[in-house]
Design a protein around this motif. Structure first.
Motif, short mmCIF file in Angstrom:
data_model
loop_
_atom_site.label_atom_id
_atom_site.label_comp_id
_atom_site.label_asym_id
_atom_site.label_seq_id
_atom_site.Cartn_x
_atom_site.Cartn_y
_atom_site.Cartn_z
N ASP A 95 0.83 -1.20 0.00
CA ASP A 95 0.00 0.00 0.00
C ASP A 95 0.87 1.26 0.00
N ALA A 96 1.96 1.23 0.78
CA ALA A 96 2.80 2.41 0.95
C ALA A 96 3.53 2.80 -0.33
N ILE A 97 3.88 1.82 -1.16
CA ILE A 97 4.64 2.11 -2.39
C ILE A 97 3.77 1.95 -3.64
N ASN A 98 2.45 1.93 -3.44
CA ASN A 98 1.50 1.91 -4.54
C ASN A 98 1.67 0.69 -5.45
N VAL A 99 1.72 -0.48 -4.81
CA VAL A 99 1.79 -1.74 -5.54
C VAL A 99 0.43 -2.41 -5.48
N LYS A 100 -0.03 -2.88 -6.62
CA LYS A 100 -1.34 -3.53 -6.70
C LYS A 100 -1.19 -5.03 -6.51
N MET A 101 -2.02 -5.62 -5.67
CA MET A 101 -2.03 -7.07 -5.46
C MET A 101 -3.09 -7.69 -6.38
N GLU A 102 -2.64 -8.36 -7.44
CA GLU A 102 -3.58 -9.02 -8.35
C GLU A 102 -4.14 -10.29 -7.74
N ARG A 103 -3.29 -11.05 -7.09
CA ARG A 103 -3.71 -12.30 -6.43
C ARG A 103 -2.95 -12.43 -5.13
N SER A 104 -3.61 -12.94 -4.12
CA SER A 104 -3.00 -13.07 -2.80
C SER A 104 -3.46 -14.37 -2.18
N VAL A 105 -2.51 -15.16 -1.69
CA VAL A 105 -2.84 -16.45 -1.10
C VAL A 105 -2.01 -16.63 0.16
N ALA A 106 -2.65 -17.06 1.25
CA ALA A 106 -1.95 -17.49 2.46
C ALA A 106 -2.04 -19.01 2.52
N LEU A 107 -0.90 -19.66 2.72
CA LEU A 107 -0.85 -21.12 2.81
C LEU A 107 -0.69 -21.53 4.26
N ASP A 108 -1.46 -22.53 4.68
CA ASP A 108 -1.37 -22.98 6.06
C ASP A 108 -0.21 -23.95 6.25
N LEU A 109 -0.15 -24.57 7.42
CA LEU A 109 0.95 -25.45 7.78
C LEU A 109 1.11 -26.61 6.82
N TYR A 110 0.02 -27.02 6.14
CA TYR A 110 0.04 -28.17 5.24
C TYR A 110 0.07 -27.77 3.77
N GLY A 111 0.34 -26.50 3.49
CA GLY A 111 0.42 -26.04 2.11
C GLY A 111 -0.93 -25.80 1.48
N ARG A 112 -2.00 -25.72 2.28
CA ARG A 112 -3.34 -25.48 1.74
C ARG A 112 -3.69 -24.00 1.88
N PRO A 113 -4.45 -23.45 0.93
CA PRO A 113 -4.81 -22.03 1.02
C PRO A 113 -5.78 -21.76 2.16
N VAL A 114 -5.50 -20.72 2.93
CA VAL A 114 -6.46 -20.26 3.93
C VAL A 114 -7.66 -19.69 3.18
#
Length: 220
Positions: A175-194
């Protein structure tokens, strides 16, 4: 802060012998076939091999001479270099994608490195271990010591990681450097997307790592 898309992982967990790491699969799925890609901090070249198997023109830069030698032995186009000092030598828009996989926390100037990624490439893909992950918090709270996990096994006095951050920290930097997030994924302990519909604080608590596809805020 917004999340636009979660990509499928195919159920492959990170760290299992003989299998592709979940974060590598996710990164590869974010790259369009036929693209020209630079993998910064490419390590042993496992991600580059996966990209090339998918018809992607991959190049790499790696700090350690041992890593470079292993990559070259695999037939990969990799040179020795430092993300903090050598990215400035690459011209604007030289690549379709520039990837920084599990390396951001080891750079001396993460903000400058991120800005260079998006100058050199039309898109950047950044993945990193989330220092806000619940296991990290628990070790600090209960154990009173710097956390260690399977992904971050080194002790505090013997680690290359000097700028740990959380998913929340990284989003705020974008946000601070004006970068756009096209896709965002958090992976849990087992490599699965939150799950996508959960609030950011859940991602920050239960995501062991974050993977982000970024573009310049100006929409180039």
């Amino acid at each position: 802060m917004s999340v636009q898309e979660v990509l499928p992982l195919g159920g492959v967990a990170a760290g299992q012998p003989g299998q592709v790491r979940a974060d590598h699969l996710l990164v590869a799925e974010m790259v369009k076939p036929g693209s020209k890609v630079l993998d910064v901090g490419c390590g042993d070249g496992d991600l580059l091999q996966l990209l090339e198997a998918r018809g992607i023109d991959g190049r790499g830069i790696e700090l350690s001479r041992e890593g470079v030698n292993r990559c070259v032995a695999k037939g990969l186009a990799v040179v020795q270099g430092d993300a903090d000092t050598d990215l400035v030598n690459y011209p604007d828009d030289a690549f379709d994608y520039v990837i920084l996989s599990q390396t951001l926390q080891a750079t001396r100037q993460p903000k400058v490195v991120l800005e260079n990624l998006l100058r050199i490439g039309r898109r950047a893909i950044v993945s990193f271990p989330n220092f806000g992950f619940w296991k990290m918090r628990l070790q600090l709270l209960i154990g009173g010591h710097m956390p260690r996990t399977e992904n971050l096994p080194a002790t505090w006095y013997d680690t290359a990681n000097i700028h740990f951050c959380t998913i929340k920290d990284f989003v705020e930097l974008c946000d601070a450097i004006n970068v756009k997030m096209e896709r965002s994924v958090a992976l849990d302990l087992y490599g699965r997307p939150v799950p996508l519909n959960l609030p950011w604080w859940v991602w920050n608590m239960f995501g062991e790592q974050g993977v982000f596809l970024l573009t310049r805020g100006g929409g180039k």
